[in-house]
Design an enzyme around this catalytic site. Structure first.
Site, PDB file in Angstrom:
ATOM      1  N   HIS A 104       0.840  -1.212   0.000  1.00 59.65           N
ATOM      2  CA  HIS A 104       0.000   0.000   0.000  1.00 59.65           C
ATOM      3  C   HIS A 104       0.869   1.254   0.000  1.00 59.65           C
ATOM      4  CE1 HIS A 104       1.194  -0.395   4.155  1.00 59.65           C
ATOM      5  NE2 HIS A 104       0.853   0.885   4.341  1.00 59.65           N
ATOM      6  N   ASP A 106       0.578   5.031   1.916  1.00 55.69           N
ATOM      7  CA  ASP A 106      -0.212   5.579   3.020  1.00 55.69           C
ATOM      8  C   ASP A 106      -1.208   6.644   2.558  1.00 55.69           C
ATOM      9  OD1 ASP A 106       1.084   3.947   4.846  1.00 55.69           O
ATOM     10  OD2 ASP A 106       2.622   5.443   5.302  1.00 55.69           O
ATOM     11  N   ARG A 275       5.050   6.363  14.025  1.00 57.11           N
ATOM     12  CA  ARG A 275       5.019   6.976  12.683  1.00 57.11           C
ATOM     13  C   ARG A 275       4.477   8.390  12.716  1.00 57.11           C
ATOM     14  NH1 ARG A 275       0.865   4.844   8.221  1.00 57.11           N
ATOM     15  NH2 ARG A 275      -0.276   6.743   8.717  1.00 57.11           N
TER      16      ARG A 275
HETATM   17  C1  OGA Z   1       2.985   2.190   8.253  1.00 54.81           C
HETATM   18  C2  OGA Z   1       3.231   0.819   7.832  1.00 54.81           C
HETATM   19  C3  OGA Z   1       4.961  -0.769   8.062  1.00 54.81           C
HETATM   20  C4  OGA Z   1       5.716  -1.496   9.116  1.00 54.81           C
HETATM   21  O1  OGA Z   1       3.355   2.536   9.379  1.00 54.81           O
HETATM   22  O2  OGA Z   1       2.450   2.971   7.439  1.00 54.81           O
HETATM   23  O3  OGA Z   1       2.722   0.406   6.826  1.00 54.81           O
HETATM   24  O4  OGA Z   1       6.655  -2.197   8.724  1.00 54.81           O
HETATM   25  N1  OGA Z   1       4.073   0.140   8.607  1.00 54.81           N
HETATM   26  O5  OGA Z   1       5.390  -1.398  10.284  1.00 54.81           O
HETATM   27 MN    MN Z   2       1.828   2.149   5.705  1.00 59.44          MN
END
Ligand code: OGA
Ligand code: MN
Length: 284
Positions: A104, A106, A275
């Site tokens: 994906h 984001d 994040r």
């Molecule tokens: C995100 C995600 C990936 C991960 O935080 O957007 O897709 O490896 N994480 O944790």
């Molecule tokens: Mn992600």
């Protein structure tokens, strides 16, 4: 200290050295990082032992920060920090469980999807839990001319619910979106190929996580075409796989890459990430 850049793979990704993310970077350094991001798609900063305020402050240099539609996944007191975690405290996960375990980009389901995200590794299993990144410039550039022409002329529909209807279906930690959450994320259309505003290169912009179908096409036609594009864009040649160390900070570009969190580790071992998410522009 001067900034230097070392590529991480032939597919995409680069390590940035000579930057202390705790310090406010100079304008020229910010510009350098913006360019490197557009060029390499994924930037790794090692040894970032930073707290949420420092993570937020560094991220803000690249644009306004987004709070996630699902407020439950925010770090208490810091709505700008989205917690990706399998850690359960009491009976409640400390963040989004099973996040991103499918290809994906984001927030592609928003009218203005995210420019990029900065994911900070706080706890990681000894083995497993890598994240993969796919170069969507390469995906577009290596299509045949007729398919390039086709995708360049079409739009696709993206819907956050798609991930819930497919990848999260039946998972008690990821119940279906509430009517309020759905109302905040109605399906949106984006061009299937977007132009990166910094590099001006064209990148394929569809992803298995959130893209439901090609606009104005029945599923019978749309699904096989999307499947071809998804398989093509995730060819190993286009993918960089990152093995995380604690305190790695990765800034990825959601405009020219997709990513995938591997769920190949023992779920009783903690994997905990923070994040920040940079707001972006409408794709064109
Ligand atoms: C995100 C995600 C990936 C991960 O935080 O957007 O897709 O490896 N994480 O944790
Ligand atoms: Mn992600």
């Amino acid at each position: 200290m001067s900034v230097s850049i070392r590529r991480l793979s032939a597919a995409c990704g680069a390590e940035v050295m000579g930057i202390d993310v705790r310090q406010s970077p100079e304008e020229t350094t910010v510009a350098q990082i913006r360019h490197a991001l557009g060029e390499h798609g994924v930037l790794l900063f090692r040894d970032c032992d930073i707290d949420p305020e420092q993570h937020i402050a560094f991220s803000r240099h690249f644009g306004p920060l987004e709070a996630h539609v699902i407020g439950d996944f925010a770090l208490p007191g810091h709505p700008e920090v989205f917690v990706v975690s399998n850690v359960i405290e009491g009976d409640r996960p400390k963040g989004a469980v099973y996040a991103g375990q499918y290809w994906h980009s984001d927030l592609s389901y928003m009218k203005r999807p995210s420019l990029g995200s900065l994911l900070l590794c706080r706890e990681m299993p000894e083995v497993g839990g890598d994240t993969m990144f796919a170069n969507m410039y390469a995906a577009y550039e290596t299509l045949s001319d007729p398919l390039k022409k086709f995708v360049s002329s079409m739009k696709a529909v993206h819907d956050y619910s798609h991930a819930y209807d497919t990848y999260f279906s039946g998972l008690k930690e990821r119940p279906p979106l509430t009517p309020e959450q759905k109302a905040k994320t109605p399906p949106v259309e984006h061009p299937m190929v977007r132009t990166h505003p910094v590099t001006e290169r064209r990148a394929l912009y569809v992803n298995p996580g959130f893209t439901t179908h090609i606009a104005d096409m029945p599923d019978e036609e749309s699904r096989p075409i999307l499947n071809i594009l998804f398989r093509h864009s995730t060819r190993p040649e286009f993918v960089y796989r990152h093995k995380w160390r604690v305190h790695d900070l990765i800034f990825w570009d959601n405009r020219c890459t997709m990513h995938y969190a591997l769920a190949d580790y023992d779920f009783s071992v903690r994997r905990h990430m923070h994040r920040t998410t940079i707001g972006g522009d409408e794709p064109y």
